[in-house]
Scaffold this motif. Structure first.
Motif, mmCIF file in Angstrom:
data_model
loop_
_atom_site.group_PDB
_atom_site.id
_atom_site.type_symbol
_atom_site.label_atom_id
_atom_site.label_comp_id
_atom_site.label_asym_id
_atom_site.label_seq_id
_atom_site.Cartn_x
_atom_site.Cartn_y
_atom_site.Cartn_z
ATOM 1 N N ALA A 112 0.849 -1.203 0.000
ATOM 2 C CA ALA A 112 0.000 0.000 0.000
ATOM 3 C C ALA A 112 0.882 1.250 0.000
ATOM 4 C CB ALA A 112 -0.893 -0.012 1.238
ATOM 5 N N LEU A 113 0.307 2.336 -0.495
ATOM 6 C CA LEU A 113 1.059 3.587 -0.614
ATOM 7 C C LEU A 113 1.590 4.061 0.737
ATOM 8 C CD1 LEU A 113 1.722 5.323 -3.057
ATOM 9 C CD2 LEU A 113 -0.218 6.784 -2.482
ATOM 10 N N ASP A 142 -6.438 9.093 5.158
ATOM 11 C CA ASP A 142 -5.286 8.870 4.268
ATOM 12 C C ASP A 142 -5.208 7.459 3.695
ATOM 13 O OD1 ASP A 142 -4.168 11.367 4.230
ATOM 14 O OD2 ASP A 142 -2.997 11.072 6.045
ATOM 15 N N ASN A 143 -6.228 6.637 3.978
ATOM 16 C CA ASN A 143 -6.265 5.275 3.446
ATOM 17 C C ASN A 143 -4.980 4.499 3.746
ATOM 18 O OD1 ASN A 143 -7.677 3.236 2.207
ATOM 19 N ND2 ASN A 143 -6.840 3.672 0.185
ATOM 20 N N VAL A 144 -4.591 4.538 5.006
ATOM 21 C CA VAL A 144 -3.343 3.907 5.455
ATOM 22 C C VAL A 144 -3.567 2.429 5.760
ATOM 23 C CG1 VAL A 144 -1.681 3.923 7.377
ATOM 24 C CG2 VAL A 144 -2.479 6.074 6.415
ATOM 25 N N LEU A 145 -2.581 1.595 5.467
ATOM 26 C CA LEU A 145 -2.596 0.195 5.885
ATOM 27 C C LEU A 145 -2.061 0.135 7.322
ATOM 28 C CD1 LEU A 145 -2.745 -2.929 5.387
ATOM 29 C CD2 LEU A 145 -0.423 -2.771 4.460
ATOM 30 N N TYR A 165 -12.868 2.174 11.292
ATOM 31 C CA TYR A 165 -12.722 3.352 10.428
ATOM 32 C C TYR A 165 -12.421 2.971 8.973
ATOM 33 C CZ TYR A 165 -12.910 5.842 14.807
ATOM 34 O OH TYR A 165 -13.333 6.327 16.023
ATOM 35 N N ASP A 166 -12.748 1.705 8.639
ATOM 36 C CA ASP A 166 -12.685 1.225 7.251
ATOM 37 C C ASP A 166 -11.284 1.294 6.637
ATOM 38 O OD1 ASP A 166 -14.070 -0.019 5.191
ATOM 39 O OD2 ASP A 166 -14.327 1.864 4.094
ATOM 40 N N LEU A 167 -10.285 0.957 7.454
ATOM 41 C CA LEU A 167 -8.909 0.873 6.954
ATOM 42 C C LEU A 167 -8.496 -0.593 6.853
ATOM 43 C CD1 LEU A 167 -7.142 3.654 9.066
ATOM 44 C CD2 LEU A 167 -7.549 3.699 6.605
ATOM 45 N N ALA A 168 -7.693 -0.908 5.870
ATOM 46 C CA ALA A 168 -7.141 -2.265 5.761
ATOM 47 C C ALA A 168 -6.171 -2.484 6.917
ATOM 48 C CB ALA A 168 -6.417 -2.429 4.430
ATOM 49 N N THR A 169 -6.181 -3.693 7.477
ATOM 50 C CA THR A 169 -5.270 -3.978 8.592
ATOM 51 C C THR A 169 -4.756 -5.409 8.505
ATOM 52 O OG1 THR A 169 -4.995 -3.917 10.992
ATOM 53 C CG2 THR A 169 -7.175 -4.571 10.192
ATOM 54 N N VAL A 170 -3.463 -5.564 8.742
ATOM 55 C CA VAL A 170 -2.813 -6.880 8.648
ATOM 56 C C VAL A 170 -2.190 -7.236 9.989
ATOM 57 C CG1 VAL A 170 -0.878 -8.138 7.579
ATOM 58 C CG2 VAL A 170 -2.389 -6.754 6.164
#
Length: 252
Positions: A112-113, A142-145, A165-170
């Motif tokens: 991700a960016l 900021d669409n952060v991973l 908050y609808d962010l991708a998380t790993v």
């Protein structure tokens, strides 16, 4: 999956090989499969490669175990990422001790960016919980991973806040994909698969043993642009991760 993947997995299973020597062998021989085809005498000329490693490369047990792992990941929809693969996390790729192989399940883009790690104590206070969630809320535009270790405390708070908050998380695991530790986070890990994922360097069957967690920390530190230590004692896993991140020139 390809024969190439079988050899890549097998290489990581050679007893005592380690990530640094494994990559050295691949560079010398031209690929994982080529390592297994190389003459013993030539392998022994490579610095750091001794009799025991060469013996392991020639072992049938290593290939048998790799075949078993390949079946496990195919059955469970797990993606193996060798360090030379296109989808392997690029930030981590540049770290000298990064894992040769990662096993990944999920939908998040590991490249991700923007990627931020959030770590901290297992004994999170109410304030630590509030601060962690607030930081992630402010990152949501900021669409952060968001990357963490799926442990008790700050890790779980960070993953849950990312989902909220609808962010991708790993979540980076310190064990194989046959289980989730701690078990209380199993449902959380399932939710994370929808817009995130779980990741490990360990083959199936690897238990959540204590020595695996400091190794896990280097993956979290290497995959991010910036590491946030939300709350921590002076000693512990979060501070180890911070030190590693600092050594990788990440912002802490």
């Amino acid at each position: 999956m390809t024969t190439q993947k079988l050899y890549e997995i097998a290489l990581t299973l050679v007893p005592g090989i380690g990530d640094v020597n494994g990559k050295k062998l691949v560079a010398y021989c031209g690929g994982a499969e080529a390592v297994f085809c190389e003459k013993k005498k030539a392998l022994l000329q490579i610095g750091g490669i001794g009799e025991n490693i060469v013996k392991g490369i020639g072992s049938e047990d290593v290939m048998t175990r790799a075949e078993r792992e390949l079946k496990f990941i195919e059955k469970n929809g797990i993606k193996p990422l060798f360090y030379l693969d296109q989808d392997y996390p690029k930030r981590l790729q540049h770290c000298h001790d990064s894992p040769m192989m990662l096993y990944y399940k999920g939908n998040a883009d590991l490249n991700a960016l923007k990627a931020v790690g959030v770590v901290g104590t297992r004994n999170v206070t109410d304030y630590g919980r509030y601060a962690t969630e607030k930081i992630i809320e402010e990152l949501s535009s900021d669409n952060v991973l968001i990357i963490s270790g799926l442990a008790y405390g700050v890790d779980a708070v960070a993953h849950k806040a990312a989902l909220k908050y609808d962010l991708a998380t790993v979540g980076v695991l310190g064990h194989g994909m046959q289980t989730i530790y701690p078990a209380e986070n199993r449902n959380l890990s399932i939710k994370m698969l929808e817009k995130g994922g779980i990741l490990t360097e360990h083959v199936s069957g690897t238990q959540p043993d204590r020595e695996n967690f400091p190794k896990r920390n280097r993956i979290v530190a290497g995959m991010v642009d910036c590491l946030v230590v939300a709350e921590s004692a002076m000693k512990g896993g979060a501070m180890i991760t911070a030190e590693i991140a600092n050594s990788y020139d990440r912002e802490v």
